[in-house]
Scaffold this motif. Structure first.
Motif, short mmCIF file in Angstrom:
data_model
loop_
_atom_site.label_atom_id
_atom_site.label_comp_id
_atom_site.label_asym_id
_atom_site.label_seq_id
_atom_site.Cartn_x
_atom_site.Cartn_y
_atom_site.Cartn_z
N TRP A 20 46.16 34.06 36.49
CA TRP A 20 44.79 34.27 36.94
C TRP A 20 44.67 35.52 37.79
N GLY A 24 42.33 38.62 36.86
CA GLY A 24 41.39 39.13 37.85
C GLY A 24 41.58 40.61 38.10
N GLY A 28 38.81 43.03 37.06
CA GLY A 28 38.26 43.59 38.30
C GLY A 28 38.42 45.10 38.38
N LEU A 156 40.58 38.50 42.64
CA LEU A 156 40.15 37.44 41.72
C LEU A 156 38.81 36.86 42.14
N THR A 159 35.96 39.36 41.57
CA THR A 159 35.76 39.55 40.13
C THR A 159 34.93 38.41 39.55
N LEU A 160 35.26 37.17 39.93
CA LEU A 160 34.48 36.03 39.46
C LEU A 160 33.04 36.12 39.92
#
Length: 465
Positions: A20, A24, A28, A156, A159-160
């Motif tokens: 993950w 990311g 990202g 991460l 980015t989400l």
């Protein structure tokens, strides 16, 4: 503690990043390209012309990533393309790929920092964008120095949030989308798609379509810090490119159909302005986009700082840059001098109006183009390295093999060469700047690293084989 990869001070980078984290980083690094920069392509090609350019570039990146992943998993090294090309072509190949990547990753952040300043200026008109850009360098350089796990976890999370915000943007502006708006004046010169002006615009817009995907390959530079890179890197790359292709087309098409797209073609904040045309200047949706939209810019800015620092670290460790830049922080185990060196160059670029703002293009557009030159040259050398290593190192452990070899990497190589030729034709002066930067790097290497005896370490150590 996991395996360490040695720096010049006797310790090394810590392997602590999971799948993950890598996804990311991959997304990202790029996602700011959905927030700004690409709309300069409209000024070159029109909306329909730029759509054609973006399809071409999306094919380039998809084929490239499926091929590049073979190199990343076979040689998981912080230098990324530098390591692959050094292994394939020796010091000269390593130099070209390494310095081209360095130009890409050092000149992308100042463009993003200027966009951060432009977004903040929407909320705080009295805040000079360049001052905000310098402040961004200070904050995120320190965060990267703090530690790779902290930095990657932050990457991460933002980015989400940035992906969520792009989905919100698409949902809010979709009711205002009209194909007639998007297609109006859609080809350069208001001519047909096969006219000379339209075809010229399609090729001239290549750097800004590349900006949609630029730097996804930077996740390779975190390979030395990845847990189980043979398994996690392919998943991160493939999921990353699919995510970015969907976001790029959705954002571009919807933004272009909400009004007169020509009002968005030469600005650093096209998404807030597109949303303003739908919901009005006083809408809470607009203010949310400005604030949360900053996460997209921050994700790429922060991630590319991580990427350039590892490239500088790897080049310095191999003797291609001053050795001080390969030293790690005594407690954080991060390449702090490399982070600060890249930030210094980036801040200088922010204030380089007299040098880089020419040819009728905004400063940001020229910085973007210079960064893209580095990327395209690196893509070409990387694909050539893939073919060379398939021939000369058939026993190299390849946990992931490029599908459709040799056709898929061959298509990536041909499209990259086409893009480079078009960019040189339409940006000859900036190409001269790019070549001058490479020449300065070559001069340094000739005067120092190449004449120096081996320092007792392979430029591509066993951890990266």
């Amino acid at each position: 503690m996991g395996q360490m990869v040695m720096g010049t001070d006797g310790a090394g980078l810590n392997k602590s990043l999971g799948g993950w984290h890598l996804w990311g980083i991959a997304v990202g690094l790029v996602i700011s390209g959905e927030y700004f920069g690409w709309s300069y392509g409209w000024a070159q090609a029109g909306t329909l012309g730029f759509l054609a350019t973006t399809i071409l570039v999306a094919v380039l990146y998809t084929t490239f990533i499926f091929s590049f992943t073979e190199l990343t998993t076979a040689i998981p090294h912080a230098g990324g393309p530098f390591a692959y090309s050094h292994r394939a072509f020796g010091p000269v190949g390593g130099f070209i790929a390494g310095y081209a990547t360095l130009i890409e990753f050092v000149f992308a952040p100042p463009a993003i920092a200027l966009a951060i300043g432009a977004y903040l200026n929407v909320q705080f008109p009295g805040l000079p964008p360049k001052l905000a850009a310098v402040g961004a360098y200070g904050v995120f350089a320190l965060l990267n120095i703090a530690g790779v796990t902290i930095a990657a976890t932050f990457e991460l999370c933002v980015t989400l949030l940035a992906i969520g915000e792009l989905l919100v943007f698409m949902g809010v502006v979709a009711p205002g989308f009209r194909w007639a708006n998007f297609a109006a004046h859609g080809w350069s010169g208001d001519a047909g798609p096969l006219s000379v002006p339209a075809l010229g615009g399609i090729f001239a817009a290549i750097p800004f379509a590349i900006w949609f995907f630029l730097a996804i390959e930077g996740a390779a530079m975190a390979a030395e810090e990845a847990k189980d890179p043979a398994r996690t890197i392919p998943r991160a790359y493939i999921a990353g490119i699919l995510t970015l292709v969907a976001l790029a087309f959705g954002t571009m098409v919807l933004a272009g159909g909400v009004g007169d797209w020509r009002d968005l073609a030469n600005i650093n904040d096209p998404l807030p302005q597109a949303m303003k045309a739908v919901v009005g200047a006083d809408s809470g949706w607009l203010h949310m986009l400005v604030w949360i939209g900053l996460f997209g810019l921050v994700a790429s800015f922060h991630g590319i700082i991580m990427g350039y620092s590892r490239q500088i670290f790897a080049l310095a460790r191999a003797g291609f840059l001053p050795s001080v830049l390969s030293r790690l922080h005594p407690t954080r185990r991060t390449p702090h001098w490399a982070i600060l060196a890249g930030a210094t160059v980036g801040i200088a670029a922010i204030f380089s109006d007299e040098v880089l703002a020419f040819g009728g293009q905004p400063l940001t557009a020229n910085i973007v183009t210079l960064s893209v030159f580095g990327a395209i040259v690196m893509y070409i050398v990387s694909m050539a390295s893939l073919f060379r290593l398939r021939r000369d190192a058939p026993t190299l452990d390849r946990p992931f093999r490029a599908p459709g070899y040799p056709w898929v990497p061959g298509l990536a190589l041909c499209l990259a060469c086409l893009c480079l030729a078009a960019m040189i034709y339409y940006n000859l002066v900036l190409f001269g700047v790019f070549v001058a930067l490479l020449a300065l790097g070559w001069l340094y290497c000739r005067l120092t690293a190449f004449r120096r005896p081996a320092r007792g370490s392979d430029p591509v150590p066993e951890a990266g084989r």
